[in-house]
Scaffold this active site. Structure first.
Site, PDB file in Angstrom:
ATOM      1  N   ARG A  17     -39.080 -15.147  -6.611  1.00 52.33           N
ATOM      2  CA  ARG A  17     -39.668 -14.607  -5.387  1.00 52.33           C
ATOM      3  C   ARG A  17     -38.668 -13.709  -4.659  1.00 52.33           C
ATOM      4  NH1 ARG A  17     -38.861 -13.916   0.044  1.00 52.33           N
ATOM      5  NH2 ARG A  17     -37.813 -15.949   0.085  1.00 52.33           N
ATOM      6  N   ASP A  18     -37.677 -14.281  -4.025  1.00 52.08           N
ATOM      7  CA  ASP A  18     -36.751 -13.472  -3.232  1.00 52.08           C
ATOM      8  C   ASP A  18     -35.913 -12.554  -4.113  1.00 52.08           C
ATOM      9  OD1 ASP A  18     -35.375 -12.448  -1.108  1.00 52.08           O
ATOM     10  OD2 ASP A  18     -34.293 -14.267  -0.614  1.00 52.08           O
ATOM     11  N   HIS A 210     -29.624 -20.542   3.026  1.00 47.03           N
ATOM     12  CA  HIS A 210     -30.043 -19.395   2.227  1.00 47.03           C
ATOM     13  C   HIS A 210     -29.139 -18.227   2.613  1.00 47.03           C
ATOM     14  CE1 HIS A 210     -33.261 -16.843   0.284  1.00 47.03           C
ATOM     15  NE2 HIS A 210     -32.651 -15.932   1.027  1.00 47.03           N
ATOM     16  N   HIS A 212     -27.231 -14.417   1.700  1.00 45.58           N
ATOM     17  CA  HIS A 212     -27.128 -13.161   0.968  1.00 45.58           C
ATOM     18  C   HIS A 212     -25.658 -12.753   0.933  1.00 45.58           C
ATOM     19  CE1 HIS A 212     -31.477 -11.920   0.628  1.00 45.58           C
ATOM     20  NE2 HIS A 212     -31.540 -13.021   1.347  1.00 45.58           N
ATOM     21  N   CYS A 243     -34.592  -8.225   1.439  1.00 45.20           N
ATOM     22  CA  CYS A 243     -35.790  -8.282   2.273  1.00 45.20           C
ATOM     23  C   CYS A 243     -36.316  -6.870   2.486  1.00 45.20           C
ATOM     24  CB  CYS A 243     -35.483  -8.939   3.615  1.00 45.20           C
ATOM     25  SG  CYS A 243     -36.884  -8.939   4.753  1.00 45.20           S
ATOM     26  N   ASN A 252     -29.080 -12.070  -2.992  1.00 47.47           N
ATOM     27  CA  ASN A 252     -28.802 -13.479  -2.734  1.00 47.47           C
ATOM     28  C   ASN A 252     -27.502 -13.896  -3.422  1.00 47.47           C
ATOM     29  OD1 ASN A 252     -31.451 -14.794  -1.565  1.00 47.47           O
ATOM     30  ND2 ASN A 252     -32.135 -13.408  -3.173  1.00 47.47           N
TER      31      ASN A 252
END
Length: 313
Positions: A17-18, A210, A212, A243, A252
């Site tokens: 996903r991310d 989470h 980055h 994002c 990430n």
């Protein structure tokens, strides 16, 4: 291992996903399923498989239902679907394959409006509603506070405000609460302070983090967060990620890099580093570029034949 650190940490694989959502090269549903299967083969047991958002806003996630339909049936794997509102939650629930809904609250109004068309306070209430919706459907729910360490539009974010909305979110009973450094501006001291405060405010609900690696502090921030009591860490195979609604929000922390760091420190993750590197190399081929992960570039240590010749390139 340093005594104040835990013996094990849970990792959530967010690559499908991310990791992919900001990539211009679209990966097919079949290839996304291969990525998910490779993550499972490497030991991942919680995977953020997709997001149920407007496909015009995030084209990479337009195939959410198709990906879910192909997910391998595994009683030992939790599939997470990211949702921003009740409609997205309905879509995720309707697939019959998502085990956990991930809601997103924002720590600033301007990012909330850009990311999901919600003010910060509205996003908190909607996230609480999503957690309730998950529970009513027999699923679990969790929440993430986006831009918890800094906003691309409003700058610094108040610790007090993050703690306040974390407490409000946890009144809904999520399985965990995540703090997200959406644009990669956090530093270890900042991380240690905020994680410790949030952990104290919401205990016994676990804190997830989470990060980055936009400014090169990602791994240091993971280490600081774990030392402050975070028990779950998001990471993405290869270090892909970003994002679409946050300028310059690049990758990430890489799953391989996090696993290498923790395993060298004596902290178990349940993941196989060699299998993760193989997944990185496969994904890089699909994306037609070398991925950011440093461990995959440098190779295993100690190398299998105890020489540089045995390391993966």
């Amino acid at each position: 291992m340093v005594e104040r650190y835990p013996s094990a940490i849970e990792l959530v694989e967010v690559g499908p996903r991310d990791g992919l959502q900001n990539e211009k090269r679209l990966l097919s549903p079949a290839d996304k399923l291969i990525l998910i299967e490779r993550a499972i083969g490497a030991g991942s047991r919680r995977i953020e498989v997709t997001s149920f958002v407007n496909p015009r806003a995030v084209p990479q996630m337009a195939d959410a239902e198709e990906v879910c339909a192909g997910l391998p049936r595994r009683a030992d794997v939790t599939y997470i679907g990211l949702v921003m509102n009740g409609r997205g939650a309905d879509r995720a629930i309707a697939t019959g394959r998502i085990d956990q809904l991930g809601a997103v609250a924002t720590a600033t109004d301007r990012f909330g409006m850009a990311n999901q068309g919600q003010t910060s306070q509205d996003s908190v209430q909607i996230s609480r509603d999503i957690i309730d919706q998950a529970r009513a459907a027999g699923l679990t729910g969790q929440a993430t506070i986006a831009v918890a360490f800094g906003c691309p539009f409003e700058g610094e974010v108040s610790h007090d405000y993050v703690v306040e909305i974390a407490s409000r979110l946890c009144e809904a009973g999520p399985v965990e609460l995540a703090l997200a450094d959406t644009i990669g501006v956090a530093d270890p001291a900042h991380v240690e302070q905020l994680v410790a405060r949030v952990r104290e405010a919401i205990a016994p609900i676990p804190v997830r983090v989470h990060f980055h690696n936009t400014r090169g502090t990602g791994l240091a921030n993971v280490w600081a967060a774990i030392g402050a009591g975070a028990s779950v860490v998001d990471a993405s195979i290869g270090g892909l990620g970003g994002c679409p609604f946050a300028p310059a929000a690049t990758g990430n922390v890489a799953t391989e890099d996090v696993v290498y760091m923790l395993q060298r420190a004596g902290i178990e993750t349940g993941l196989n580093l060699e299998a993760l590197i193989d997944a990185n190399l496969w994904l890089g081929t699909q994306m037609e570029k070398q991925l950011p992960s440093m461990v995959a570039k440098a190779g295993l240590f100690p190398a299998k034949d105890h020489s540089l010749a045995g390391a993966r390139k």
